[in-house]
Design a protein around this motif. Structure first.
Motif, PDB file in Angstrom:
ATOM      1  N   VAL A  12       0.854  -1.188   0.000  1.00 27.54           N
ATOM      2  CA  VAL A  12       0.000   0.000   0.000  1.00 27.54           C
ATOM      3  C   VAL A  12       0.891   1.239   0.000  1.00 27.54           C
ATOM      4  O   VAL A  12       2.006   1.207   0.532  1.00 27.54           O
ATOM      5  N   GLN A  13       0.398   2.300  -0.582  1.00 27.90           N
ATOM      6  CA  GLN A  13       1.151   3.550  -0.603  1.00 27.90           C
ATOM      7  C   GLN A  13       1.037   4.262   0.741  1.00 27.90           C
ATOM      8  O   GLN A  13       0.067   4.058   1.482  1.00 27.90           O
ATOM      9  N   PRO A  14       2.009   5.088   1.069  1.00 27.76           N
ATOM     10  CA  PRO A  14       1.901   5.889   2.299  1.00 27.76           C
ATOM     11  C   PRO A  14       0.603   6.679   2.329  1.00 27.76           C
ATOM     12  O   PRO A  14       0.184   7.231   1.310  1.00 27.76           O
ATOM     13  N   GLY A  15      -0.029   6.679   3.489  1.00 27.36           N
ATOM     14  CA  GLY A  15      -1.323   7.319   3.642  1.00 27.36           C
ATOM     15  C   GLY A  15      -2.499   6.406   3.373  1.00 27.36           C
ATOM     16  O   GLY A  15      -3.641   6.788   3.644  1.00 27.36           O
ATOM     17  N   GLY A  16      -2.224   5.234   2.866  1.00 28.16           N
ATOM     18  CA  GLY A  16      -3.286   4.292   2.546  1.00 28.16           C
ATOM     19  C   GLY A  16      -3.753   3.493   3.753  1.00 28.16           C
ATOM     20  O   GLY A  16      -3.305   3.719   4.882  1.00 28.16           O
ATOM     21  N   SER A  17      -4.667   2.551   3.488  1.00 23.57           N
ATOM     22  CA  SER A  17      -5.277   1.751   4.544  1.00 23.57           C
ATOM     23  C   SER A  17      -5.267   0.273   4.186  1.00 23.57           C
ATOM     24  O   SER A  17      -5.298  -0.089   3.005  1.00 23.57           O
ATOM     25  N   THR A 113       1.379 -12.075   8.278  1.00 23.03           N
ATOM     26  CA  THR A 113       1.028 -11.527   6.971  1.00 23.03           C
ATOM     27  C   THR A 113       1.882 -10.278   6.736  1.00 23.03           C
ATOM     28  O   THR A 113       2.049  -9.455   7.643  1.00 23.03           O
ATOM     29  N   GLN A 114       2.420 -10.170   5.529  1.00 30.08           N
ATOM     30  CA  GLN A 114       3.343  -9.080   5.214  1.00 30.08           C
ATOM     31  C   GLN A 114       2.564  -7.809   4.883  1.00 30.08           C
ATOM     32  O   GLN A 114       1.636  -7.835   4.066  1.00 30.08           O
ATOM     33  N   VAL A 115       2.969  -6.716   5.495  1.00 33.57           N
ATOM     34  CA  VAL A 115       2.454  -5.392   5.160  1.00 33.57           C
ATOM     35  C   VAL A 115       3.636  -4.542   4.698  1.00 33.57           C
ATOM     36  O   VAL A 115       4.627  -4.409   5.419  1.00 33.57           O
ATOM     37  N   THR A 116       3.530  -4.015   3.494  1.00 33.14           N
ATOM     38  CA  THR A 116       4.585  -3.167   2.947  1.00 33.14           C
ATOM     39  C   THR A 116       3.986  -1.822   2.567  1.00 33.14           C
ATOM     40  O   THR A 116       3.021  -1.772   1.788  1.00 33.14           O
ATOM     41  N   VAL A 117       4.547  -0.756   3.130  1.00 33.29           N
ATOM     42  CA  VAL A 117       4.076   0.596   2.842  1.00 33.29           C
ATOM     43  C   VAL A 117       5.175   1.301   2.060  1.00 33.29           C
ATOM     44  O   VAL A 117       6.246   1.599   2.590  1.00 33.29           O
ATOM     45  N   SER A 118       4.902   1.538   0.798  1.00 28.87           N
ATOM     46  CA  SER A 118       5.928   2.099  -0.077  1.00 28.87           C
ATOM     47  C   SER A 118       5.280   2.764  -1.277  1.00 28.87           C
ATOM     48  O   SER A 118       4.230   2.320  -1.754  1.00 28.87           O
ATOM     49  N   SER A 119       5.907   3.825  -1.742  1.00 25.33           N
ATOM     50  CA  SER A 119       5.435   4.478  -2.960  1.00 25.33           C
ATOM     51  C   SER A 119       6.156   3.919  -4.175  1.00 25.33           C
ATOM     52  O   SER A 119       5.881   4.333  -5.305  1.00 25.33           O
TER      53      SER A 119
END
Length: 119
Positions: A12-17, A113-119
């Motif tokens: 997900v992109q920064p600021g996302g949910s 579960t993997q969560v990746t926050v990146s643009s």
């Protein structure tokens, strides 16, 4: 056989949910507190949030307060972690865990579960 299965992770992109789910089988989850933990590469596993057995009490790490919300649906034997305003530093493997009470010992872990926050 007791099993906890997490789902809902992703990129997900920064600021996302994202909303993570922790589904239990082999036990009646409403008898227990459930915690969410996370582990980033090269870092120790840390507690993120916890909800008491009846859902009347919740706890959050300072780093996620105001952004994450934990909830449970005992009829579905499932606990959720709603994550809003995600930041790159939230990137980690997220685990749910059955606990006897929040801040107490962990009885069982999910597989993560993997969560990746990146643009």
């Amino acid at each position: 056989q007791l099993q906890l299965v997490e789902s809902g992770g992703g990129l997900v992109q920064p600021g996302g949910s994202l909303r993570l789910s922790c589904a239990a089988s082999g036990l009646i989850l409403d008898y227990y507190a459930v915690g969410w933990f996370r582990q980033a590469p090269g870092k120790e596993r840390e507690g993120v949030s916890c909800i008491s057995s009846r859902g009347g009490s919740t706890k959050y790490a300072d780093s996620v307060k105001g952004r994450f919300t934990i909830s449970r649906d005992n009829a579905k034997n499932t606990v959720y972690l709603q994550m809003n305003s995600l930041k790159p530093e939230d990137t980690a493997v997220y685990y749910c865990a059955q606990q006897y009470y929040c801040s107490g010992p962990v009885g069982s872990w999910g597989q993560g579960t993997q969560v990746t926050v990146s643009s």
